[in-house]
Design a protein around this motif. Sequence first.
Motif, PDB file in Angstrom:
ATOM      1  N   LYS A  44       1.000  -1.395   0.021  1.00 19.86           N
ATOM      2  CA  LYS A  44       0.215  -0.399   0.457  1.00 19.86           C
ATOM      3  C   LYS A  44       1.165   1.189   0.158  1.00 19.86           C
ATOM      4  O   LYS A  44       1.965   1.266   0.728  1.00 19.86           O
ATOM      5  CB  LYS A  44      -1.069  -0.391   1.102  1.00 19.86           C
ATOM      6  N   ASP A  45       0.522   2.120  -0.632  1.00 20.60           N
ATOM      7  CA  ASP A  45       1.386   3.479  -0.528  1.00 20.60           C
ATOM      8  C   ASP A  45       0.824   4.105  -0.187  1.00 20.60           C
ATOM      9  O   ASP A  45      -0.602   4.547   0.994  1.00 20.60           O
ATOM     10  CB  ASP A  45       0.254   4.797  -2.063  1.00 20.60           C
ATOM     11  N   TYR A  46       1.618   5.098   1.077  1.00 21.89           N
ATOM     12  CA  TYR A  46       1.383   6.012   2.393  1.00 21.89           C
ATOM     13  C   TYR A  46       2.819   7.577   1.782  1.00 21.89           C
ATOM     14  O   TYR A  46       3.870   7.348   1.309  1.00 21.89           O
ATOM     15  CB  TYR A  46       2.295   5.139   3.403  1.00 21.89           C
ATOM     16  N   ILE A  47       2.131   8.769   1.472  1.00 15.28           N
ATOM     17  CA  ILE A  47       2.379   9.594   2.046  1.00 15.28           C
ATOM     18  C   ILE A  47       2.356  10.203   2.454  1.00 15.28           C
ATOM     19  O   ILE A  47       1.020  10.546   3.210  1.00 15.28           O
ATOM     20  CB  ILE A  47       1.438  10.581   0.408  1.00 15.28           C
ATOM     21  N   LEU A  48       2.869  10.705   2.928  1.00 13.51           N
ATOM     22  CA  LEU A  48       2.769  11.869   4.397  1.00 13.51           C
ATOM     23  C   LEU A  48       3.477  13.213   4.150  1.00 13.51           C
ATOM     24  O   LEU A  48       3.939  13.343   3.639  1.00 13.51           O
ATOM     25  CB  LEU A  48       4.552  11.148   5.418  1.00 13.51           C
TER      26      LEU A  48
END
Length: 98
Positions: free
Chosen positions: A72-76
């Motif tokens: 899964k992609d996570y953009i912080l």
Amino acid sequence: DVASYPIHLKRKTNLPLSLFDYEKNRNYRILISSGKHHYMYNKQGTIVKGWGLKETKSNAMHSAEHFVVGGKDYILLPEENGTLNILNRKGGRRIKVK
């Protein structure tokens, strides 16, 4: 200058851009944060349709970072007011942080 570049921003920014290649296929996404406003471009320099995060409550503290965990992609994207936005690749909230 080449093709669609440079991109002329609606608002000035002091932050560097964030460059993402989700699938490692050179289909780049460019995220530019300008204060409270966040713009996602494709490699042709046009706005990506479907990007959900247009504005935050306070200014971005620094450029967004992208991670993949468990497929899964996570953009912080941290804000000056202490909020940490954890987003999916479409700019929707992946995890709500208190």
